[in-house]
Design an enzyme around this catalytic site. Sequence first.
Site, PDB file in Angstrom:
ATOM      1  N   LYS A  83       0.879  -1.181   0.000  1.00 15.30           N
ATOM      2  CA  LYS A  83       0.000   0.000   0.000  1.00 15.30           C
ATOM      3  C   LYS A  83       0.912   1.225   0.000  1.00 15.30           C
ATOM      4  O   LYS A  83       1.445   1.618   1.033  1.00 15.30           O
ATOM      5  CB  LYS A  83      -0.876  -0.027   1.257  1.00 15.30           C
ATOM      6  CG  LYS A  83      -2.237   0.586   1.097  1.00 15.30           C
ATOM      7  CD  LYS A  83      -2.233   2.059   0.812  1.00 15.30           C
ATOM      8  CE  LYS A  83      -1.681   2.846   1.982  1.00 15.30           C
ATOM      9  NZ  LYS A  83      -1.531   4.274   1.682  1.00 15.30           N
ATOM     10  N   GLU A 123      10.186   1.361  10.314  1.00 17.91           N
ATOM     11  CA  GLU A 123      11.248   2.324   9.988  1.00 17.91           C
ATOM     12  C   GLU A 123      10.615   3.698  10.146  1.00 17.91           C
ATOM     13  O   GLU A 123       9.833   4.117   9.308  1.00 17.91           O
ATOM     14  CB  GLU A 123      11.648   2.070   8.525  1.00 17.91           C
ATOM     15  CG  GLU A 123      13.029   2.433   8.183  1.00 17.91           C
ATOM     16  CD  GLU A 123      14.031   1.558   8.881  1.00 17.91           C
ATOM     17  OE1 GLU A 123      14.528   2.005   9.930  1.00 17.91           O
ATOM     18  OE2 GLU A 123      14.305   0.456   8.405  1.00 17.91           O
ATOM     19  N   CYS A 182      14.067  10.204   6.374  1.00 20.13           N
ATOM     20  CA  CYS A 182      14.030   9.800   7.781  1.00 20.13           C
ATOM     21  C   CYS A 182      15.394  10.046   8.423  1.00 20.13           C
ATOM     22  O   CYS A 182      15.479  10.336   9.614  1.00 20.13           O
ATOM     23  CB  CYS A 182      13.617   8.340   7.893  1.00 20.13           C
ATOM     24  SG  CYS A 182      14.566   7.266   6.822  1.00 20.13           S
ATOM     25  N   GLU A 222      10.365  15.965  14.765  1.00 18.53           N
ATOM     26  CA  GLU A 222      10.773  15.777  13.368  1.00 18.53           C
ATOM     27  C   GLU A 222      10.014  16.757  12.472  1.00 18.53           C
ATOM     28  O   GLU A 222       8.788  16.751  12.424  1.00 18.53           O
ATOM     29  CB  GLU A 222      10.471  14.337  12.923  1.00 18.53           C
ATOM     30  CG  GLU A 222      10.960  14.061  11.522  1.00 18.53           C
ATOM     31  CD  GLU A 222      10.665  12.637  11.034  1.00 18.53           C
ATOM     32  OE1 GLU A 222       9.518  12.181  11.197  1.00 18.53           O
ATOM     33  OE2 GLU A 222      11.586  11.994  10.498  1.00 18.53           O
TER      34      GLU A 222
HETATM   35  P1  NDP Z   1       2.434   8.540   7.316  1.00 16.70           P
HETATM   36  O1  NDP Z   1       3.355   7.937   8.266  1.00 16.70           O
HETATM   37  O2  NDP Z   1       1.085   8.931   7.828  1.00 16.70           O
HETATM   38  O3  NDP Z   1       2.197   7.605   6.056  1.00 16.70           O
HETATM   39  C1  NDP Z   1       3.030   6.521   5.714  1.00 16.70           C
HETATM   40  C2  NDP Z   1       2.182   5.433   5.107  1.00 16.70           C
HETATM   41  O4  NDP Z   1       1.260   4.936   6.079  1.00 16.70           O
HETATM   42  C3  NDP Z   1       1.330   5.901   3.930  1.00 16.70           C
HETATM   43  O5  NDP Z   1       1.230   4.862   2.981  1.00 16.70           O
HETATM   44  C4  NDP Z   1      -0.002   6.136   4.583  1.00 16.70           C
HETATM   45  O6  NDP Z   1      -1.064   6.082   3.689  1.00 16.70           O
HETATM   46  C5  NDP Z   1      -0.070   4.995   5.562  1.00 16.70           C
HETATM   47  N1  NDP Z   1      -0.984   5.184   6.680  1.00 16.70           N
HETATM   48  C6  NDP Z   1      -1.453   6.329   7.215  1.00 16.70           C
HETATM   49  N2  NDP Z   1      -2.228   6.060   8.285  1.00 16.70           N
HETATM   50  C7  NDP Z   1      -2.261   4.722   8.422  1.00 16.70           C
HETATM   51  C8  NDP Z   1      -2.882   3.818   9.346  1.00 16.70           C
HETATM   52  N3  NDP Z   1      -3.641   4.270  10.344  1.00 16.70           N
HETATM   53  N4  NDP Z   1      -2.673   2.503   9.189  1.00 16.70           N
HETATM   54  C9  NDP Z   1      -1.898   2.034   8.189  1.00 16.70           C
HETATM   55  N5  NDP Z   1      -1.296   2.827   7.288  1.00 16.70           N
HETATM   56  C10 NDP Z   1      -1.460   4.156   7.403  1.00 16.70           C
HETATM   57  O7  NDP Z   1       3.142   9.761   6.653  1.00 16.70           O
HETATM   58  P2  NDP Z   1       2.498  11.038   6.025  1.00 16.70           P
HETATM   59  O8  NDP Z   1       2.583  10.913   4.575  1.00 16.70           O
HETATM   60  O9  NDP Z   1       1.131  11.366   6.532  1.00 16.70           O
HETATM   61  O10 NDP Z   1       3.510  12.124   6.559  1.00 16.70           O
HETATM   62  C11 NDP Z   1       3.348  12.640   7.870  1.00 16.70           C
HETATM   63  C12 NDP Z   1       4.665  12.848   8.536  1.00 16.70           C
HETATM   64  O11 NDP Z   1       5.329  11.615   8.667  1.00 16.70           O
HETATM   65  C13 NDP Z   1       5.643  13.685   7.767  1.00 16.70           C
HETATM   66  O12 NDP Z   1       5.455  15.018   8.017  1.00 16.70           O
HETATM   67  C14 NDP Z   1       6.950  13.214   8.297  1.00 16.70           C
HETATM   68  O13 NDP Z   1       7.267  13.893   9.471  1.00 16.70           O
HETATM   69  C15 NDP Z   1       6.707  11.795   8.635  1.00 16.70           C
HETATM   70  N6  NDP Z   1       7.227  10.873   7.647  1.00 16.70           N
HETATM   71  C16 NDP Z   1       8.345  10.190   7.980  1.00 16.70           C
HETATM   72  C17 NDP Z   1       8.887   9.320   7.087  1.00 16.70           C
HETATM   73  C18 NDP Z   1      10.119   8.591   7.417  1.00 16.70           C
HETATM   74  O14 NDP Z   1      10.722   7.981   6.542  1.00 16.70           O
HETATM   75  N7  NDP Z   1      10.540   8.599   8.655  1.00 16.70           N
HETATM   76  C19 NDP Z   1       8.314   9.108   5.764  1.00 16.70           C
HETATM   77  C20 NDP Z   1       7.103   9.861   5.524  1.00 16.70           C
HETATM   78  C21 NDP Z   1       6.619  10.700   6.450  1.00 16.70           C
HETATM   79  P3  NDP Z   1      -1.739   7.430   3.148  1.00 16.70           P
HETATM   80  O15 NDP Z   1      -0.631   8.296   2.652  1.00 16.70           O
HETATM   81  O16 NDP Z   1      -2.609   6.951   2.048  1.00 16.70           O
HETATM   82  O17 NDP Z   1      -2.465   8.042   4.314  1.00 16.70           O
END
Ligand code: NDP
Length: 495
Positions: A181, A256, A290, A388
């Site tokens: 997903k 991660e 990250c 972050e």
């Molecule tokens: P998320 O952590 O919310 O999203 C990552 C993945 O999880 C996406 O595929 C998302 O789907 C999915 N997801 C969201 N909610 C759920 C849930 N309840 N159960 C299962 N899967 C879920 O990242 P965001 O894109 O919303 O970004 C938000 C913040 O996260 C950023 O501002 C950043 O700080 C951090 N981030 C950190 C990352 C890292 O590598 N450490 C990477 C990306 C973000 P969908 O997008 O369809 O909601």
Amino acid sequence: MIDHAHTLETFRMWIDGKPVDALTGATFESQNPYTGRPWAVLADGGSDDVDAAVSAARAALDGEWGSTTGFTRAALLRRVGDLITANAERLARLEVNDSGKLYREMLGQMNGLGSWFHYYAGLADKIEGRQIPSPNPNYLVYTRREPIGVIAAITPWNSPLMLLTWKLAPALAAGCSFVIKPSEHAPASTVAFAELFDQAGFPPGVINVVTGSSARTGAALAGHPGVDKVAFTGATSTGRRVALAAAENLNPVTLELGGKSPHIVFPDADLPAAANGIISGIFAATGQTCMAGSRLIVHESVHDELIRLITDRAATIKLGDPNDPDTEMGPVANAPQYEKVLHYLRTAENEGATVAYGGTAEHSLGGYFVKPTVLTGVGPESAIVREEVFGPVLSAYTFSDENEAIEFANDTPFGLAGAVWTTDVHRAHRVAAKVRAGTVWINAYRTVAPSVPFGGYGQSGIGRENGAEAIDAYTETKAVWVELSGGTRDPFVLG
Ligand code: NDP
């Protein structure tokens, strides 16, 4: 750059070896963060589509895929690695359109992904059990390493294919099947990627992709009873929800998550080299990684000089079209992320930070641009130092001795990465050993490899990706006892 004002590219989901629409027929659009306009239309999958994908992944395990040998899987992995390299330009374009990251960075990533599949191809036919001595001579005991089963991979919008590869390559070597997903903000490349596995000859159902426009799709997958393990990359808060959903099924997770990684710069460091490494850690990828090195913990005696070197370089960073080979920093990846970064800049200002460079949005380019930002005079307790941001924002503060530097570096709930900048070899290793993080670079930053484990301490995650041990994360160990004597034994005695 392609103008998508009139034509949107269409991407269907990939389930059981076929492109499919959502069962409801619903679709959603993905935005290009550079143009601010939609460029692609995707299937808006829901829980019924997740059910179909999990069933296909299970059927693959119960069928042809479940009886492949490591030798066959190695050949398939080598083939898909080559196909990814052959398709690197197209995959990179899709990622740039979705995430606004630089074409040159994404092309470099795509050209590197093949080496992950080749590395794990080399391990696929070497996944061995052990013959274990038994205290009872009447038994031959051995172990088998079996695939965990159906893996739910939930991936973020920053580097979607690289972070997916860190899950896929070892798990396919181990013989698992997948339901993926991708993030609603950057889903297109994952669907195109899945088709390459079909071309490489992986049986239908080994790789399935469900796209969706809301967190509900990911939640349905994370808690699905037909899944055997969840592998997630994204925010720490989301990772916690994913882990709780997986726990309902007592499923293991690899997480991660986020980071607030420190650079520790000692007075004897090569300061131009440190400045260059710090720039790469926080401004490359617009700080949206990250492993971003977002905290600069610098000795008070070299603070001013280092900040001058960093701000001089920050001032020359070329912002612009991610497809332009001269561009060094693209936009922030999406509207919520843009608002989040600007919110943190206002918070830092209210906390009394001094803006040494940047500190605002860059409106002249349209899209979601934020200037590379260097903040000084922040306290270790401030939100900008503790939370972050996931954007191009570096927060600098000073230390006076080595112990204080280590204390500051470890004063965080995260523990993903960090760097030590010094020319003193004794100090370099001494400090690296004390920094609580999954990766510590010495006089370097932001290098990864398929052979080197990556993951976090504390709230940066659970488990490690990459390296030979990633195979362990996708296998179960089964102990097999073989009775050798042919005799009978007392049924009421253990052993
Ligand atoms: P998320 O952590 O919310 O999203 C990552 C993945 O999880 C996406 O595929 C998302 O789907 C999915 N997801 C969201 N909610 C759920 C849930 N309840 N159960 C299962 N899967 C879920 O990242 P965001 O894109 O919303 O970004 C938000 C913040 O996260 C950023 O501002 C950043 O700080 C951090 N981030 C950190 C990352 C890292 O590598 N450490 C990477 C990306 C973000 P969908 O997008 O369809 O909601």
